[in-house]
Design an enzyme around this catalytic site. Structure first.
Site, PDB file in Angstrom:
ATOM      1  N   PRO A 560       0.979  -1.152  -0.467  1.00 10.53           N
ATOM      2  CA  PRO A 560      -0.417   0.138   0.007  1.00 10.53           C
ATOM      3  C   PRO A 560       0.935   1.642  -0.275  1.00 10.53           C
ATOM      4  CG  PRO A 560      -0.871  -1.583   1.517  1.00 10.53           C
ATOM      5  CD  PRO A 560       0.346  -1.589   1.169  1.00 10.53           C
ATOM      6  N   CYS A 561       0.691   2.275  -0.334  1.00 10.84           N
ATOM      7  CA  CYS A 561       1.044   4.168  -0.966  1.00 10.84           C
ATOM      8  C   CYS A 561       0.566   5.002   0.016  1.00 10.84           C
ATOM      9  CB  CYS A 561       0.903   3.961  -2.288  1.00 10.84           C
ATOM     10  SG  CYS A 561      -0.579   4.439  -3.144  1.00 10.84           S
ATOM     11  N   ASN A 562      -0.576   4.017   0.981  1.00 12.04           N
ATOM     12  CA  ASN A 562      -1.140   5.226   1.784  1.00 12.04           C
ATOM     13  C   ASN A 562      -0.386   6.006   1.916  1.00 12.04           C
ATOM     14  OD1 ASN A 562      -2.828   2.378   1.506  1.00 12.04           O
ATOM     15  ND2 ASN A 562      -4.386   3.718   2.358  1.00 12.04           N
ATOM     16  N   LEU A 564       2.356   6.893   1.693  1.00 14.34           N
ATOM     17  CA  LEU A 564       3.690   7.205   0.816  1.00 14.34           C
ATOM     18  C   LEU A 564       3.227   8.554  -0.690  1.00 14.34           C
ATOM     19  CD1 LEU A 564       5.666   3.702  -0.356  1.00 14.34           C
ATOM     20  CD2 LEU A 564       5.419   5.214   1.488  1.00 14.34           C
ATOM     21  N   SER A 565       2.007   7.876  -0.348  1.00  9.72           N
ATOM     22  CA  SER A 565       1.719   9.070  -2.248  1.00  9.72           C
ATOM     23  C   SER A 565       1.550  10.887  -1.350  1.00  9.72           C
ATOM     24  CB  SER A 565       0.185   8.885  -2.396  1.00  9.72           C
ATOM     25  OG  SER A 565      -0.672   9.728  -3.382  1.00  9.72           O
TER      26      SER A 565
END
Length: 599
Positions: A560-562, A564-565
């Site tokens: 998941p990129c939660n 990082l975005s």
């Protein structure tokens, strides 16, 4: 990339992009920026009040009136902070809209007029001095779009060098709002921002020393930015001024973002690489996540994955929509081939019905990164009202505002003066899926959009995986971590690779249903095994699976990129965040597979 985050509350900041608003900042930095000024974070103010008061204080601190904030919250609800901000910006822009017969300076021009001198600056790019960047507007028609943007930023009070780097970093198509957001954040965290650390250090008398630095030669500044070795100069400057105790982030994201090669560009010998012995497959592995993650993230990922160099690729070179991603893998990089037929490469090719209504002043040919949420009906209606009174030729400030919203939300023209968000089946096509791929699970439109926004771009991934076709003529056994809606499986299937067994690990029941439906509708003859959580996949379970199927040929997935975005302004905590820390489970599982298979 799939999701392994909590089912509840994990997507309050659900945009997968990355791309449009990402800042290379430490997780602690959370700038607030609006118009010509910015207000820093106020933890004290935000921690002591209830939810409504905290939200109101947040937006009032950004420069909006309390009445406007209350109206926006009432219209959108407290939970959707992105929609509230979008509504506030819309109200502010429309309040500044000029009457039909009068000209009002567009956003930034009023600031430029305050800074302008009595003498024309001529070609403002010929002098590196900040104060000379803002001169008469008589010559604006002779300037390029990038030059006008730079002049506008300097007119708003930003140093010319920093404004130029912001444009280079965010892209020439970035909106003024995105650029000022970047600049505000960078000014608040210069010590941690890699890009602004790389600026020449001129000292306190900055204007005079800048002129001395370029020896009065206006062409020297142009050469400085056009020089093919600029990146090397920036790295030398950084080493010269860095703290000796600071760990250097060696990851450099290329521009253009074409990785080790793209279709139509010959594979070049300089991309040859030597993998360490412990990284050589089988099993092959392929890891994906957002390219523009916080500082140090990709260096950490690379360090855990055998120090392999990331391959950064923007899917705009494979489709009509951008999707900036980083990939670390141990696949061969020669003899790749694209999926056929080649998908549409422009908006009008992908969505031909929009061409009739497309205004001449909308210069977009590619869409921005596809997101997990869409613009509201209120926004599209306000945009229609903003342009319909100008007989196809709205003033520049209205054009700029509408274009900012169209780029942000990927709005397309569907009627005279009418814009609309993309439909799920249109997004499916742009991402390389068959029409109605996400309807197979019998799910809502919102759930379809969420699954698509977090998925692979199939054509891009298939190009990288294409080297496996000749290596595995009898098919492959795949361990698919964070499977999402099955982007990896679709890519392999479209390449003509038989899927003998796929062990799919995905926490979302909705996504598992979509993948299962696709598996059945395409008459797959192999085995599909579902596991609902990567943290349940321990060494004993892996050994059982490997003994049953004889090992895995490929371990693929994107955690998941939660956290990082760049669109996540609240919990952008990098790999230490609650969701993105699941990268370490990818690393754990990959190593356990390698150890078990080595036995």
């Amino acid at each position: 990339m799939g999701s392994n985050a909590d089912k509840e509350g994990s997507d309050s900041f659900g945009w997968d992009t990355e791309d449009e608003q990402e800042l290379m900042l430490p997780s602690s930095a959370s700038p607030r920026c609006f118009g010509n000024g910015f207000v820093g974070c106020s933890d004290e103010a935000s921690s002591s009040a209830g939810p409504s008061t905290k939200l109101i204080s947040h937006f009032v601190g950004m420069g909006f009136s309390r009445d406007m904030v209350l109206t926006a919250i009432d219209e959108n609800g407290e939970a959707n902070t992105d929609a509230i901000l979008e509504t506030l910006l819309t109200y502010s822009a429309l309040e500044k809209s000029p009457p039909k017969t009068e000209h009002v300076a567009c956003e930034g021009e009023q600031f430029a007029s305050e800074w302008s001198s009595s003498e024309s600056a001529g070609d403002f790019l010929d002098d590196f001095s900040d104060e000379d960047y803002v001169g008469s507007e008589d010559n604006d028609e002779n300037l390029s779009e990038m030059e006008r943007t730079l002049k506008q930023l300097v007119g708003m009070g930003y140093p010319a060098a920093e404004a130029a780097i912001a444009i280079e970093r965010c892209g020439q198509d970035a909106s003024i709002m995105e650029l000022t957001d970047f600049l505000c954040a960078a000014q608040m965290a210069k010590a941690a921002d890699a890009l602004l650390e790389e600026l020449p250090r001129f000292g306190s008398n900055e204007g005079e020393q800048r002129r001395n630095y370029f020896n009065g030669d206006p062409r020297k500044k142009k050469r400085f930015y056009a020089d093919d070795n600029w990146e090397r100069k920036r790295q030398k400057q950084r080493v010269r001024h860095r703290d000796p105790n600071e760990e250097i982030d060696t990851t450099i994201i290329p521009n253009p973002m074409v990785g080790f090669g793209i279709p139509g560009e010959p594979w070049r010998a300089r991309h040859q690489r030597t993998l360490p012995d412990e990284a050589i497959g089988p099993p092959y592995f392929y890891y994906e996540n957002v390219a523009l993650a916080p500082k140090g993230v990709w260096s950490t990922i690379s360090r855990y994955l055998f120090e392999i160099e990331p391959e950064f690729v923007d899917s705009k070179y494979f489709s009509a929509a951008a999707r900036k991603r980083g990939y670390i893998h141990n696949l061969p990089i020669g003899n790749r081939f694209p999926l056929l037929p080649i998908p549409p490469q422009t908006i009008h090719e992908a969505l031909p019905m929009t061409k009739r209504w497309w205004p001449t002043w909308d210069s977009r040919t590619k869409l921005n990164c596809l997101q997990t949420c869409l613009a509201s009906a209120q926004l599209t209606d306000r945009l229609r009202k903003a342009v319909e009174d100008y007989n196809d030729n709205p003033p520049l400030n209205i054009q700029k505002y509408v274009m900012e919203q169209c780029r942000k939300w990927n709005l397309v023209w569907v009627g005279k003066n009418k814009v609309a968000p993309l439909e799920p089946d249109e997004i499916e096509s742009l991402l390389g899926f068959a029409k109605n791929h996400t309807r197979g699970g019998g799910i809502s439109r919102t759930e379809r959009l969420k699954g698509l926004g977090n998925s692979f771009q199939v054509d891009t991934v298939a190009y990288h995986l294409s080297v496996l076709k000749d290596m595995f003529p009898n098919g492959m056994t795949v361990l698919s971590l964070f499977s999402g809606i099955g982007g990896a499986e679709v890519a392999l299937y479209r390449l003509g690779i038989h899927l003998k067994t796929v062990v799919s690990v995905e926490i979302s029941e909705t996504s598992r249903n979509i993948l299962r439906s696709w598996w059945e509708s395409t008459n797959q003859s192999g085995n599909l095994i579902d596991i609902d959580d990567v943290q349940k996949l321990d060494a004993d379970k892996l050994e059982q699976l490997i003994n049953s199927f004889g090992g895995f040929d490929l371990v693929i997935g994107g955690s998941p990129c939660n956290n990082l975005s760049g669109s996540n302004r609240v919990s952008r905590d990098g790999l230490e965040g609650k969701h993105s820390s699941l990268f370490y489970d990818y690393f754990r599982i990959l190593n356990q597979v390698k150890v078990i298979m080595a036995k």
